[in-house]
Design an enzyme around this catalytic site. Structure first.
Site, PDB file in Angstrom:
ATOM      1  N   GLY A   1       3.357 -12.034 -46.978  1.00  0.00           N
ATOM      2  CA  GLY A   1       2.474 -10.936 -47.362  1.00  0.00           C
ATOM      3  C   GLY A   1       1.423 -10.724 -46.290  1.00  0.00           C
ATOM      4  O   GLY A   1       1.131 -11.636 -45.508  1.00  0.00           O
TER       5      GLY A   1
ATOM      6  N   GLN B   1      -6.666  -8.008 -43.357  1.00  0.00           N
ATOM      7  CA  GLN B   1      -6.344  -9.173 -42.507  1.00  0.00           C
ATOM      8  C   GLN B   1      -6.116  -8.754 -41.049  1.00  0.00           C
ATOM      9  O   GLN B   1      -6.132  -9.617 -40.166  1.00  0.00           O
ATOM     10  CB  GLN B   1      -5.092  -9.892 -43.018  1.00  0.00           C
ATOM     11  CG  GLN B   1      -5.342 -10.745 -44.264  1.00  0.00           C
ATOM     12  CD  GLN B   1      -4.125 -11.514 -44.656  1.00  0.00           C
ATOM     13  OE1 GLN B   1      -3.187 -10.949 -45.237  1.00  0.00           O
ATOM     14  NE2 GLN B   1      -4.084 -12.795 -44.330  1.00  0.00           N
TER      15      GLN B   1
ATOM     16  N   CYS C   1      -2.915 -19.372 -46.090  1.00  0.00           N
ATOM     17  CA  CYS C   1      -3.279 -17.992 -45.752  1.00  0.00           C
ATOM     18  C   CYS C   1      -3.268 -17.837 -44.234  1.00  0.00           C
ATOM     19  O   CYS C   1      -3.754 -18.718 -43.509  1.00  0.00           O
ATOM     20  CB  CYS C   1      -4.671 -17.675 -46.304  1.00  0.00           C
ATOM     21  SG  CYS C   1      -5.189 -15.968 -46.029  1.00  0.00           S
ATOM     22  N   LEU C   2      -2.716 -16.715 -43.768  1.00  0.00           N
ATOM     23  CA  LEU C   2      -2.662 -16.488 -42.312  1.00  0.00           C
ATOM     24  C   LEU C   2      -4.062 -16.345 -41.726  1.00  0.00           C
ATOM     25  O   LEU C   2      -4.256 -16.491 -40.526  1.00  0.00           O
ATOM     26  CB  LEU C   2      -1.830 -15.230 -42.009  1.00  0.00           C
ATOM     27  CG  LEU C   2      -0.345 -15.318 -42.360  1.00  0.00           C
ATOM     28  CD1 LEU C   2       0.351 -14.001 -42.080  1.00  0.00           C
ATOM     29  CD2 LEU C   2       0.345 -16.466 -41.646  1.00  0.00           C
TER      30      LEU C   2
ATOM     31  N   HIS D   1      -2.083 -12.751 -54.525  1.00  0.00           N
ATOM     32  CA  HIS D   1      -2.758 -13.258 -53.320  1.00  0.00           C
ATOM     33  C   HIS D   1      -3.210 -12.082 -52.447  1.00  0.00           C
ATOM     34  O   HIS D   1      -4.318 -12.088 -51.909  1.00  0.00           O
ATOM     35  CB  HIS D   1      -1.791 -14.178 -52.547  1.00  0.00           C
ATOM     36  CG  HIS D   1      -2.340 -14.739 -51.264  1.00  0.00           C
ATOM     37  ND1 HIS D   1      -2.663 -16.061 -51.091  1.00  0.00           N
ATOM     38  CD2 HIS D   1      -2.620 -14.132 -50.080  1.00  0.00           C
ATOM     39  CE1 HIS D   1      -3.128 -16.250 -49.850  1.00  0.00           C
ATOM     40  NE2 HIS D   1      -3.102 -15.096 -49.223  1.00  0.00           N
ATOM     41  N   GLU D   2      -2.343 -11.064 -52.355  1.00  0.00           N
ATOM     42  CA  GLU D   2      -2.671  -9.893 -51.510  1.00  0.00           C
ATOM     43  C   GLU D   2      -3.747  -9.031 -52.138  1.00  0.00           C
ATOM     44  O   GLU D   2      -4.682  -8.584 -51.459  1.00  0.00           O
ATOM     45  CB  GLU D   2      -1.419  -9.041 -51.241  1.00  0.00           C
ATOM     46  CG  GLU D   2      -0.282  -9.773 -50.538  1.00  0.00           C
ATOM     47  CD  GLU D   2      -0.733 -10.651 -49.387  1.00  0.00           C
ATOM     48  OE1 GLU D   2      -0.194 -11.766 -49.245  1.00  0.00           O
ATOM     49  OE2 GLU D   2      -1.653 -10.255 -48.633  1.00  0.00           O
TER      50      GLU D   2
ATOM     51  N   HIS E   1      -7.094 -10.355 -51.521  1.00  0.00           N
ATOM     52  CA  HIS E   1      -7.653 -10.004 -50.192  1.00  0.00           C
ATOM     53  C   HIS E   1      -8.344  -8.654 -50.248  1.00  0.00           C
ATOM     54  O   HIS E   1      -9.442  -8.487 -49.719  1.00  0.00           O
ATOM     55  CB  HIS E   1      -6.551  -9.970 -49.118  1.00  0.00           C
ATOM     56  CG  HIS E   1      -6.220 -11.308 -48.523  1.00  0.00           C
ATOM     57  ND1 HIS E   1      -7.155 -12.156 -47.969  1.00  0.00           N
ATOM     58  CD2 HIS E   1      -5.028 -11.935 -48.372  1.00  0.00           C
ATOM     59  CE1 HIS E   1      -6.564 -13.249 -47.516  1.00  0.00           C
ATOM     60  NE2 HIS E   1      -5.268 -13.145 -47.749  1.00  0.00           N
TER      61      HIS E   1
HETATM   62  O1  LIG Z   1      -2.346 -12.741 -47.312  1.00  0.00           O
HETATM   63  C1  LIG Z   1      -1.241 -13.106 -46.874  1.00  0.00           C
HETATM   64  N1  LIG Z   1      -1.106 -14.250 -46.221  1.00  0.00           N
HETATM   65  O2  LIG Z   1      -2.204 -14.951 -45.919  1.00  0.00           O
HETATM   66  C2  LIG Z   1       0.179 -14.818 -45.899  1.00  0.00           C
HETATM   67  C3  LIG Z   1       0.542 -15.916 -46.891  1.00  0.00           C
HETATM   68  C4  LIG Z   1       0.786 -15.329 -48.267  1.00  0.00           C
HETATM   69  C5  LIG Z   1       1.377 -16.319 -49.283  1.00  0.00           C
HETATM   70  C6  LIG Z   1       0.559 -17.601 -49.485  1.00  0.00           C
HETATM   71  C7  LIG Z   1       0.835 -18.017 -50.928  1.00  0.00           C
HETATM   72  C8  LIG Z   1       1.332 -16.817 -51.661  1.00  0.00           C
HETATM   73  C9  LIG Z   1       1.420 -15.684 -50.670  1.00  0.00           C
HETATM   74  C10 LIG Z   1       1.771 -16.609 -46.350  1.00  0.00           C
HETATM   75  O3  LIG Z   1       2.824 -16.009 -46.296  1.00  0.00           O
HETATM   76  N2  LIG Z   1       1.668 -17.898 -45.885  1.00  0.00           N
HETATM   77  N3  LIG Z   1       0.502 -18.581 -45.950  1.00  0.00           N
HETATM   78  C11 LIG Z   1       0.167 -19.440 -44.798  1.00  0.00           C
HETATM   79  C12 LIG Z   1       1.298 -20.088 -44.117  1.00  0.00           C
HETATM   80  C13 LIG Z   1       2.540 -19.991 -44.887  1.00  0.00           C
HETATM   81  C14 LIG Z   1       2.826 -18.560 -45.307  1.00  0.00           C
HETATM   82  C15 LIG Z   1       4.010 -18.593 -46.232  1.00  0.00           C
HETATM   83  O4  LIG Z   1       3.855 -18.796 -47.415  1.00  0.00           O
HETATM   84  N4  LIG Z   1       5.154 -18.306 -45.592  1.00  0.00           N
HETATM   85  C16 LIG Z   1       6.410 -18.293 -46.172  1.00  0.00           C
HETATM   86  C17 LIG Z   1       6.673 -18.689 -47.483  1.00  0.00           C
HETATM   87  C18 LIG Z   1       7.987 -18.616 -47.933  1.00  0.00           C
HETATM   88  C19 LIG Z   1       8.970 -18.175 -47.082  1.00  0.00           C
HETATM   89  C20 LIG Z   1       8.630 -17.796 -45.781  1.00  0.00           C
HETATM   90  N5  LIG Z   1       7.356 -17.871 -45.325  1.00  0.00           N
HETATM   91 NI    NI Z   2      -3.753 -14.534 -47.261  1.00  0.00          NI
END
Ligand SMILES: O=CN(O)C[C@@H](CC1CCCC1)C(=O)N1NCCC[C@H]1C(=O)Nc1ccccn1
Ligand code: NI
Length: 191
Positions: free
Chosen positions: A68, A73, A118-119, A161-162, A165
């Site tokens: 997401g 962001q 979270c990124l 989560h989105e 934000h």
């Molecule tokens: O606001 C949006 N963000 O901050 C990106 C976040 C969003 C998710 C975090 C928890 C629910 C939504 C994100 O995706 N991550 N968080 C940081 C590093 C990992 C990554 C992730 O979960 N990756 C992933 C998961 C499954 C399959 C492939 N990739």
């Molecule tokens: Ni995030």
């Protein structure tokens, strides 16, 4: 005109990190119908998610994999986000939601046993993030059409989560301060 044109390759340097005001404020509603610029920005954001989940491209551009991404962001004060994920049943879901709003939700809650990241957060924050198991969201699609969608399970967690934000909230705001692995007592909760 922002730099996020449809062919622009978003990388980690474009992602705003925690502490930046744009992540702490309620984002502005997007004017509909979408401007060409906003349409292109959303394409650029969705391409980030797709690139980041591609083993070759994520390495090539040094991308953290993401499911997401919200507009604030990447520093844009706009109430819109994209999500690109596979759910528990291996179904692929692609969301581009403009001016989303949770209009109802289940009492029951769920959480990711491994916690959330979270990124925009360059550190591990441990603890359970309780989320509604099911949410009903009203939003607009890229054509400016009002949509209502019902989401449950992992996709529900991602969309919440989105939307957080866009409301200036981070996942760790939901973690119990005293005991990060304590879950709300009053509701039934599944991981
Ligand atoms: O606001 C949006 N963000 O901050 C990106 C976040 C969003 C998710 C975090 C928890 C629910 C939504 C994100 O995706 N991550 N968080 C940081 C590093 C990992 C990554 C992730 O979960 N990756 C992933 C998961 C499954 C399959 C492939 N990739
Ligand atoms: Ni995030």
């Amino acid at each position: 005109m922002n730099q996020f044109t449809a062919d622009y390759i978003l990388t980690m340097k474009d992602i705003v990190r925690e502490g930046h005001p744009v992540l702490q404020q309620e984002t502005e509603k997007v004017t509909l119908p979408l401007s060409i610029e906003d349409q292109d920005t959303l394409i650029c954001m969705m391409n980030y998610l797709k690139n980041s989940q591609d083993p070759i491209l994520s390495k090539k551009y040094n991308l953290r994999p993401g499911v997401g991404l919200s507009a604030n962001q990447i520093g844009l004060n706009k109430r819109m986000f994209v999500a690109y994920l596979t759910d528990e049943k291996e179904q692929l879901h692609e969301y581009t939601l403009i001016n989303p709003k949770i209009i109802s939700h289940s009492v029951s809650m769920i959480y990711l046993p491994e916690g959330e990241g979270c990124l925009s957060v360059d550190r591990n924050v441990e603890g359970y993030v309780p989320r509604y198991e099911r949410v009903k969201i009203k939003a607009y699609d890229v054509n400016g059409k009002e949509i209502v969608l019902k989401v449950k399970g992992y996709p529900s967690i991602v969309l919440q989560h989105e939307i957080d934000h866009l409301d200036g909230k981070m996942f760790y705001d939901h973690i119990n301060k005293e005991n990060p692995f304590q879950l709300p007592a009053d509701v039934d909760i599944k991981s």
